[in-house]
Scaffold this active site. Sequence first.
Site, PDB file in Angstrom:
ATOM      1  N   HIS A  60      35.753  43.786  36.083  1.00  0.00           N
ATOM      2  CA  HIS A  60      36.254  42.728  35.194  1.00  0.00           C
ATOM      3  C   HIS A  60      37.601  43.114  34.598  1.00  0.00           C
ATOM      4  O   HIS A  60      37.684  43.992  33.731  1.00  0.00           O
ATOM      5  CB  HIS A  60      35.246  42.449  34.069  1.00  0.00           C
ATOM      6  CG  HIS A  60      35.667  41.332  33.175  1.00  0.00           C
ATOM      7  ND1 HIS A  60      35.445  39.997  33.485  1.00  0.00           N
ATOM      8  CD2 HIS A  60      36.347  41.321  32.004  1.00  0.00           C
ATOM      9  CE1 HIS A  60      35.947  39.244  32.535  1.00  0.00           C
ATOM     10  NE2 HIS A  60      36.510  40.023  31.621  1.00  0.00           N
ATOM     11  N   HIS A  62      41.834  41.218  33.854  1.00  0.00           N
ATOM     12  CA  HIS A  62      42.697  40.022  33.895  1.00  0.00           C
ATOM     13  C   HIS A  62      44.109  40.508  34.228  1.00  0.00           C
ATOM     14  O   HIS A  62      44.875  40.846  33.318  1.00  0.00           O
ATOM     15  CB  HIS A  62      42.710  39.324  32.532  1.00  0.00           C
ATOM     16  CG  HIS A  62      41.366  38.925  32.008  1.00  0.00           C
ATOM     17  ND1 HIS A  62      40.883  37.640  32.078  1.00  0.00           N
ATOM     18  CD2 HIS A  62      40.386  39.644  31.394  1.00  0.00           C
ATOM     19  CE1 HIS A  62      39.675  37.580  31.527  1.00  0.00           C
ATOM     20  NE2 HIS A  62      39.356  38.788  31.110  1.00  0.00           N
ATOM     21  N   GLU A 140      39.125  31.090  37.422  1.00  0.00           N
ATOM     22  CA  GLU A 140      38.472  30.758  36.152  1.00  0.00           C
ATOM     23  C   GLU A 140      38.725  29.316  35.722  1.00  0.00           C
ATOM     24  O   GLU A 140      39.830  28.802  35.863  1.00  0.00           O
ATOM     25  CB  GLU A 140      38.991  31.695  35.057  1.00  0.00           C
ATOM     26  CG  GLU A 140      38.257  31.519  33.737  1.00  0.00           C
ATOM     27  CD  GLU A 140      38.691  32.558  32.714  1.00  0.00           C
ATOM     28  OE1 GLU A 140      37.865  33.434  32.403  1.00  0.00           O
ATOM     29  OE2 GLU A 140      39.837  32.498  32.237  1.00  0.00           O
ATOM     30  N   SER A 144      37.075  22.977  26.760  1.00  0.00           N
ATOM     31  CA  SER A 144      35.886  22.487  26.051  1.00  0.00           C
ATOM     32  C   SER A 144      36.006  21.010  25.675  1.00  0.00           C
ATOM     33  O   SER A 144      35.029  20.381  25.302  1.00  0.00           O
ATOM     34  CB  SER A 144      35.673  23.319  24.780  1.00  0.00           C
ATOM     35  OG  SER A 144      36.831  23.243  23.966  1.00  0.00           O
ATOM     36  N   HIS A 178      34.877  30.405  31.808  1.00  0.00           N
ATOM     37  CA  HIS A 178      35.440  31.249  30.748  1.00  0.00           C
ATOM     38  C   HIS A 178      34.389  31.700  29.736  1.00  0.00           C
ATOM     39  O   HIS A 178      34.219  32.897  29.521  1.00  0.00           O
ATOM     40  CB  HIS A 178      36.636  30.574  30.053  1.00  0.00           C
ATOM     41  CG  HIS A 178      37.220  31.430  28.979  1.00  0.00           C
ATOM     42  ND1 HIS A 178      36.914  31.271  27.642  1.00  0.00           N
ATOM     43  CD2 HIS A 178      38.047  32.493  29.037  1.00  0.00           C
ATOM     44  CE1 HIS A 178      37.551  32.197  26.936  1.00  0.00           C
ATOM     45  NE2 HIS A 178      38.236  32.951  27.759  1.00  0.00           N
ATOM     46  N   HIS A 205      32.188  35.188  30.465  1.00  0.00           N
ATOM     47  CA  HIS A 205      32.159  35.913  29.190  1.00  0.00           C
ATOM     48  C   HIS A 205      31.033  35.298  28.378  1.00  0.00           C
ATOM     49  O   HIS A 205      30.983  34.070  28.219  1.00  0.00           O
ATOM     50  CB  HIS A 205      33.455  35.702  28.399  1.00  0.00           C
ATOM     51  CG  HIS A 205      34.698  36.211  29.060  1.00  0.00           C
ATOM     52  ND1 HIS A 205      35.620  35.397  29.648  1.00  0.00           N
ATOM     53  CD2 HIS A 205      35.175  37.463  29.194  1.00  0.00           C
ATOM     54  CE1 HIS A 205      36.634  36.121  30.116  1.00  0.00           C
ATOM     55  NE2 HIS A 205      36.386  37.383  29.865  1.00  0.00           N
ATOM     56  N   GLU A 208      30.427  37.564  23.176  1.00  0.00           N
ATOM     57  CA  GLU A 208      31.329  38.703  22.967  1.00  0.00           C
ATOM     58  C   GLU A 208      31.465  39.029  21.471  1.00  0.00           C
ATOM     59  O   GLU A 208      31.623  40.191  21.118  1.00  0.00           O
ATOM     60  CB  GLU A 208      32.693  38.338  23.578  1.00  0.00           C
ATOM     61  CG  GLU A 208      33.779  39.375  23.432  1.00  0.00           C
ATOM     62  CD  GLU A 208      35.052  38.985  24.167  1.00  0.00           C
ATOM     63  OE1 GLU A 208      35.133  37.845  24.690  1.00  0.00           O
ATOM     64  OE2 GLU A 208      35.977  39.824  24.224  1.00  0.00           O
ATOM     65  N   ASP A 305      38.252  45.367  31.347  1.00  0.00           N
ATOM     66  CA  ASP A 305      38.845  44.123  30.871  1.00  0.00           C
ATOM     67  C   ASP A 305      40.349  44.216  31.169  1.00  0.00           C
ATOM     68  O   ASP A 305      40.783  45.135  31.879  1.00  0.00           O
ATOM     69  CB  ASP A 305      38.553  43.886  29.381  1.00  0.00           C
ATOM     70  CG  ASP A 305      38.299  42.403  29.089  1.00  0.00           C
ATOM     71  OD1 ASP A 305      38.873  41.562  29.803  1.00  0.00           O
ATOM     72  OD2 ASP A 305      37.545  42.091  28.172  1.00  0.00           O
TER      73      ASP A 305
END
Length: 402
Positions: A60, A62, A140, A144, A178, A205, A208, A305
Amino acid sequence: MVQIIEAKYLLTPDRILKDMQVAFQERIVEIGKDLRKKYPDATFHRYEEHALLPGFCNPHLHLEFSANEAMLSYGDFLIWLQSVIRHRERLIPKCDRSCLENALKTIVRSGTTTIGAISSYGEDLASCVQTPLNVAYFTEIIGSNPATADVMYADFIERYYQARKYESERFKSCVAIHSPYSVHRILAQKALDIARKHETLVSVHFMESRAEREWIDSDSGEFRKFFEEFLGQKRAANRALEFLELFEGLHTLYVHAIWAKEEELQKMKNGAIIHCPVSNRLLGNGVLDLDRLKRMDLPYTIATDGLSSNYSLNIYEELRAALFLHPHPNAVTFAKELVTRATTSAKDVLGFDSGKIEPGFFADLQIVKVPEDLMVEEEIYLHLILHTHMPQTLYLKGVEYE
Ligand code: BEZ
Ligand code: FE2
């Protein structure tokens, strides 16, 4: 052409073999002694004070955020997230081709031969296609707000199919959702339909931060003001258990899960937990309860990450952080567990023929100096973590990495 390496220690990774040889081409052919008799034309290397072990898997990261050093704010998850939103338009273009290539170079040089790369924009595709690493490339999806769902989905589909053109035995096109707070249920469902249709891996994710926990549970906490001001939303996009049901039957990487409840963890048996200890530390998210995962028989593995929440993509740094952030287990046995998980997860979590020294697996190997005064063999894993900055030599698919 066959090559043979003999090393003082061979870590398969969980077994320690002394003075053994590995014969390989692109893939491992055989493990044994006196292999030169069987392969008289093979090139031969002997490493007197070294361990030969599989390359690591970092499932994982980015890459597109690799230009960050100090632009993003640490200390608190919400402050960090707001800084990402504020600075991403400056940060992403800053990571040009050479920035991406430097990031990949650090990853390989530090002994990693398999990655899971989360791609938000598709800017890292060409670099991920060209690198000799095994890459699970997770396109990804985010969004929302139902009003923007169609645009976000169209953009996701475009990027996903672009990546799918490059499928090979070392490049997999996969799907990332995401998070439960940032992806509308319908959008998540549609992206996961694609994952189901193509039987891809999935990454998400999940839980978290404390802020995520409170927002998802009761539309409250620190996220409340953020969502009202940033997106005009008063309610969370998902509830936890309903959201997890969307992933049923999909091989899923659940990233972080620090704030997950036991009933949620029960729903994660279709995959593995991805643990990023440095990122969790820097963003103030706490320490994952590894004992609970073990009690529940849930596999986990370590990842860095991105440089958006880490100072290094060197997996040895992450292993050291894990060792010291979880101070209770016996350091010797915990180090063995960490090294074993960080190698075998290439196969067990991402499904590549890599991360184990077995015939048929890719010759994705690292050769690491071992302290000369090592007395107790079983302590080798701990000393690899304590003393290694970078391996001495690396092989990817049997080719030495220069
Ligand atoms: C969104 O796109 O809906 C979103 C992005 C980041 C954080 C939260 C929500
Ligand atoms: Fe992440």
